[in-house]
Design a protein around this motif. Structure first.
Motif, PDB file in Angstrom:
ATOM      1  N   LYS A  15      13.960  -5.381  34.036  1.00 20.33           N
ATOM      2  CA  LYS A  15      13.414  -5.203  35.372  1.00 20.33           C
ATOM      3  C   LYS A  15      12.527  -3.958  35.403  1.00 20.33           C
ATOM      4  CE  LYS A  15      16.303  -5.439  38.745  1.00 20.33           C
ATOM      5  NZ  LYS A  15      17.519  -5.152  39.556  1.00 20.33           N
ATOM      6  N   ALA A  16      11.426  -4.062  36.143  1.00 22.07           N
ATOM      7  CA  ALA A  16      10.500  -2.940  36.269  1.00 22.07           C
ATOM      8  C   ALA A  16      10.117  -2.753  37.727  1.00 22.07           C
ATOM      9  CB  ALA A  16       9.251  -3.166  35.426  1.00 22.07           C
ATOM     10  N   ALA A  17      10.106  -1.492  38.161  1.00 17.69           N
ATOM     11  CA  ALA A  17       9.661  -1.140  39.506  1.00 17.69           C
ATOM     12  C   ALA A  17       8.219  -0.662  39.425  1.00 17.69           C
ATOM     13  CB  ALA A  17      10.552  -0.055  40.103  1.00 17.69           C
ATOM     14  N   ILE A  18       7.361  -1.229  40.260  1.00 19.80           N
ATOM     15  CA  ILE A  18       5.958  -0.812  40.330  1.00 19.80           C
ATOM     16  C   ILE A  18       5.775  -0.116  41.666  1.00 19.80           C
ATOM     17  CG2 ILE A  18       3.568  -1.535  40.050  1.00 19.80           C
ATOM     18  CD1 ILE A  18       5.409  -2.410  37.751  1.00 19.80           C
ATOM     19  N   THR A  38      -0.639  -4.325  36.842  1.00 23.75           N
ATOM     20  CA  THR A  38       0.554  -4.087  36.033  1.00 23.75           C
ATOM     21  C   THR A  38       1.584  -5.180  36.264  1.00 23.75           C
ATOM     22  OG1 THR A  38       0.192  -1.700  36.331  1.00 23.75           O
ATOM     23  CG2 THR A  38       2.315  -2.383  35.447  1.00 23.75           C
ATOM     24  N   ALA A  39       1.842  -5.480  37.531  1.00 24.31           N
ATOM     25  CA  ALA A  39       2.862  -6.470  37.877  1.00 24.31           C
ATOM     26  C   ALA A  39       2.508  -7.858  37.375  1.00 24.31           C
ATOM     27  CB  ALA A  39       3.062  -6.482  39.393  1.00 24.31           C
ATOM     28  N   VAL A  40       1.237  -8.238  37.451  1.00 29.62           N
ATOM     29  CA  VAL A  40       0.809  -9.556  36.960  1.00 29.62           C
ATOM     30  C   VAL A  40       1.057  -9.672  35.463  1.00 29.62           C
ATOM     31  CG1 VAL A  40      -1.229 -10.978  36.497  1.00 29.62           C
ATOM     32  CG2 VAL A  40      -0.849 -10.049  38.791  1.00 29.62           C
ATOM     33  N   GLU A  41       0.662  -8.652  34.710  1.00 27.23           N
ATOM     34  CA  GLU A  41       0.850  -8.696  33.259  1.00 27.23           C
ATOM     35  C   GLU A  41       2.332  -8.741  32.888  1.00 27.23           C
ATOM     36  OE1 GLU A  41      -1.624  -8.433  30.410  1.00 27.23           O
ATOM     37  OE2 GLU A  41      -2.502  -9.523  32.096  1.00 27.23           O
ATOM     38  N   LEU A  42       3.161  -7.981  33.594  1.00 29.74           N
ATOM     39  CA  LEU A  42       4.593  -7.972  33.286  1.00 29.74           C
ATOM     40  C   LEU A  42       5.260  -9.285  33.710  1.00 29.74           C
ATOM     41  CD1 LEU A  42       5.609  -4.327  34.294  1.00 29.74           C
ATOM     42  CD2 LEU A  42       5.239  -5.243  31.996  1.00 29.74           C
ATOM     43  N   VAL A  94       9.040 -10.378  32.697  1.00 31.14           N
ATOM     44  CA  VAL A  94       9.740  -9.217  33.243  1.00 31.14           C
ATOM     45  C   VAL A  94       9.969  -9.422  34.742  1.00 31.14           C
ATOM     46  CG1 VAL A  94       9.622  -6.720  33.635  1.00 31.14           C
ATOM     47  CG2 VAL A  94       8.724  -7.703  31.510  1.00 31.14           C
ATOM     48  N   GLY A  95      11.127  -9.042  35.229  1.00 35.42           N
ATOM     49  CA  GLY A  95      11.395  -9.089  36.655  1.00 35.42           C
ATOM     50  C   GLY A  95      10.795  -7.880  37.339  1.00 35.42           C
ATOM     51  N   VAL A  96       9.752  -8.082  38.112  1.00 31.28           N
ATOM     52  CA  VAL A  96       9.032  -6.957  38.705  1.00 31.28           C
ATOM     53  C   VAL A  96       9.264  -6.903  40.210  1.00 31.28           C
ATOM     54  CG1 VAL A  96       7.254  -6.959  36.925  1.00 31.28           C
ATOM     55  CG2 VAL A  96       6.893  -8.267  39.009  1.00 31.28           C
ATOM     56  N   THR A  97       9.288  -5.684  40.721  1.00 30.10           N
ATOM     57  CA  THR A  97       9.316  -5.452  42.165  1.00 30.10           C
ATOM     58  C   THR A  97       8.209  -4.450  42.478  1.00 30.10           C
ATOM     59  OG1 THR A  97      11.704  -5.809  42.278  1.00 30.10           O
ATOM     60  CG2 THR A  97      10.668  -4.704  44.146  1.00 30.10           C
ATOM     61  N   GLY A 149       9.067 -12.462  40.899  1.00 29.65           N
ATOM     62  CA  GLY A 149       8.882 -11.077  41.306  1.00 29.65           C
ATOM     63  C   GLY A 149       8.984 -10.896  42.810  1.00 29.65           C
ATOM     64  N   GLU A 150       9.065  -9.653  43.233  1.00 33.74           N
ATOM     65  CA  GLU A 150       9.172  -9.321  44.653  1.00 33.74           C
ATOM     66  C   GLU A 150       8.047  -8.386  45.063  1.00 33.74           C
ATOM     67  OE1 GLU A 150      13.069  -8.401  46.434  1.00 33.74           O
ATOM     68  OE2 GLU A 150      13.841  -8.501  44.373  1.00 33.74           O
ATOM     69  N   ILE A 151       7.618  -8.523  46.308  1.00 31.48           N
ATOM     70  CA  ILE A 151       6.653  -7.612  46.919  1.00 31.48           C
ATOM     71  C   ILE A 151       7.312  -7.027  48.157  1.00 31.48           C
ATOM     72  CG2 ILE A 151       4.359  -7.346  47.907  1.00 31.48           C
ATOM     73  CD1 ILE A 151       4.104  -8.323  45.100  1.00 31.48           C
ATOM     74  N   ARG A 152       7.491  -5.716  48.198  1.00 32.69           N
ATOM     75  CA  ARG A 152       8.116  -5.066  49.349  1.00 32.69           C
ATOM     76  C   ARG A 152       7.090  -4.167  50.031  1.00 32.69           C
ATOM     77  NH1 ARG A 152      14.143  -3.425  46.987  1.00 32.69           N
ATOM     78  NH2 ARG A 152      14.606  -5.472  46.066  1.00 32.69           N
ATOM     79  N   LEU A 153       6.601  -4.631  51.175  1.00 32.66           N
ATOM     80  CA  LEU A 153       5.622  -3.877  51.946  1.00 32.66           C
ATOM     81  C   LEU A 153       6.328  -2.905  52.883  1.00 32.66           C
ATOM     82  CD1 LEU A 153       3.183  -6.807  52.822  1.00 32.66           C
ATOM     83  CD2 LEU A 153       2.980  -5.158  50.946  1.00 32.66           C
ATOM     84  N   SER A 154       5.564  -1.956  53.412  1.00 37.53           N
ATOM     85  CA  SER A 154       6.093  -0.940  54.339  1.00 37.53           C
ATOM     86  C   SER A 154       7.320  -0.250  53.754  1.00 37.53           C
ATOM     87  CB  SER A 154       6.440  -1.580  55.695  1.00 37.53           C
ATOM     88  OG  SER A 154       5.311  -2.204  56.260  1.00 37.53           O
TER      89      SER A 154
END
Length: 453
Positions: free
Chosen positions: A2-5, A15-19, A24-27, A225-230
């Motif tokens: 897992k990677a945090a961006i 970065t997130a697209v490539e991972l 890779v599990g990206v957030t 993957g996840e996208i967390r806004l705000s």
């Protein structure tokens, strides 16, 4: 794995697209309510516009590749035109240079030699200047300012004022008198010194969200993957716990003005934080003016003459010709200048007056206007500026952002390249997530050439 961006601009999303593509599990954590960072869309006066008019060129190899990767078709979303610079109000004669669709380097030679509004001596001098850069493989012995470089090679007159200096300001967002000559030469290497298509102008025919962020977010989510806004990240602790959740790796993909807050609390990255804290920044302003739909420009992008006293304009774009928003003009002002002393109302009046003078016509009153000022739009790209690498001394922590891409100025292409480099470095340093060894050769490797913005 897992990677945090941290940061949902073009660097963080790249970065997130490539991972995500590698399993890779990206957030992605983004403090704002929308993705895109400094290149995002906004709603103004009933129109979907951008927080600033952006310009791409054909040598944006990684940007175009990643757009295709996530399903954003550049052929549909970008208007491709041969490089053409028009300054109708240039004195003593209007300036125009257009590169024809000929094989390189003939397109450049013919374009320079047929330029209107410059003398034969200037044209020959420009060809000699480019030949010098080619003979030295575009490497200067010592960095200096762009002005010093142009002085040293006898670049004067209209080609300096209408070609070299505007290209410097557009690409580096730093005045030639302060801008890094080596970084400027790198952009010339990969644009004018590249293949014919590398010099093409790529003008957005859609808002910036559709150009990359929307499709990138869909791509990431479709792969788990996840996208967390705000969601503002205040710190990344020793165990890579971000917002209460543990990650194996973290990528700091925020601007250089925000990165020190995330890097200064750890001994391994304190030096980078101190380096970035010393950066100077340059502004960009965009004035949008809405006219009746019949108002248009003779070409989608025109140069304005900022040499006479009291004039401030640099470029104006016809959004009707580009995006179908008829009657909407976008004036762009890059780098520090006298325009900063004007309030929004005075700036709008001045630029509209300059456009009317340039077109030699009376414009109807604007139906509306909006000024968007980014006071720290880019880092100031000065000679010998130290830039950090993607890898940090803190194992598992990476950097992404246009300021990390050391060969290039603060452009969308630099942001994308930095994100790709961070992702590939992370994959090479970590166990393969899908039962195979990740390598720098997975996918399409980033080509050497850049081309701005």
């Amino acid at each position: 794995m897992k990677a945090a961006i941290v940061g949902g601009g073009w660097a963080g999303l790249s970065t997130a697209v490539e991972l995500a593509k590698a399993g890779v599990g990206v957030t992605v954590f983004e403090a704002a309510k929308q993705l895109g960072g400094r290149a995002r869309s906004v709603d103004l006066h009933g129109h979907r516009l951008d927080n600033g008019q952006h310009l791409l060129v054909g040598a944006y190899c990684e940007t175009l590749r990643l757009m295709r990767e996530v399903g954003a078709d550049p052929e549909r979303l970008l208007k491709r035109l041969p490089l053409e610079l028009r300054f109708p109000a240039s004195q003593p004669r209007p300036f125009r240079m257009r590169l024809p669709r000929l094989p390189a380097p003939w397109h450049l030679a013919v374009g320079l030699l047929s330029a209107r509004g410059s003398s034969l001596a200037e044209k020959v001098g420009a060809v000699r200047f480019l030949r010098f850069l080619q003979d030295t493989d575009y490497r200067l012995g010592d960095d200096c300012t762009v002005s010093a470089l142009l002085d040293g090679h006898g670049q004067r007159g209209s080609l300096r004022r209408r070609l070299w200096e505007p290209l410097c300001l557009a690409a580096l967002n730093t005045a030639p008198a302060m801008a890094s000559a080596q970084i400027f030469v790198n952009t010339l290497r990969d644009s004018l010194g590249g293949g014919r298509a590398a010099t093409d102008l790529l003008l957005p025919a859609a808002d910036l969200d559709r150009l990359f962020p929307e499709a990138a977010a869909h791509f990431i989510r479709a792969r788990g993957g996840e996208i967390r806004l705000s969601t503002r990240v205040a710190a990344i602790d020793d165990g890579f716990t971000v917002c209460g959740e543990h990650y194996d790796h973290a990528v700091v993909a925020v601007g250089p003005q925000h990165a020190p807050a995330l890097l200064g609390g750890h001994a391994q990255t304190r030096g980078i934080a101190q380096l970035l804290s010393g950066y100077a920044f340059e502004p960009i302003a965009t004035l949008y003016c809405g006219y009746p739909p019949q108002v248009c420009l003779p070409f989608p992008m025109l140069g304005l003459d900022d040499r006479p006293a009291g004039q401030f304009g640099q470029w104006v774009f016809d959004r009707g010709a580009l995006c179908g928003t008829a009657g909407v003009m976008a004036f762009v002002l890059s780098g520090h200048g006298a325009w900063e002393t004007l309030d929004n109302a005075a700036l709008a009046v001045a630029l509209q007056r300059e456009l009317a003078s340039t077109l030699r016509t009376r414009l109807p009153p604007a139906l509306w206007y909006q000024v968007i000022r980014e006071r720290r739009a880019t880092f100031s790209c000065r000679p010998n500026l130290r830039r950090p690498a993607a890898a940090t001394a803190r194992d598992g922590l990476w950097l992404a952002g246009d300021y990390v891409c050391a060969e290039y100025p603060a452009t969308l292409e630099a942001a994308v390249r930095s994100g790709v480099a961070a992702a590939r470095g992370l994959l090479l340093s970590a166990p393969p997530p899908t039962g195979r060894r990740a390598s720098a050769g997975d996918g399409n490797s980033a080509p050497r050439s850049l081309r701005h913005g």
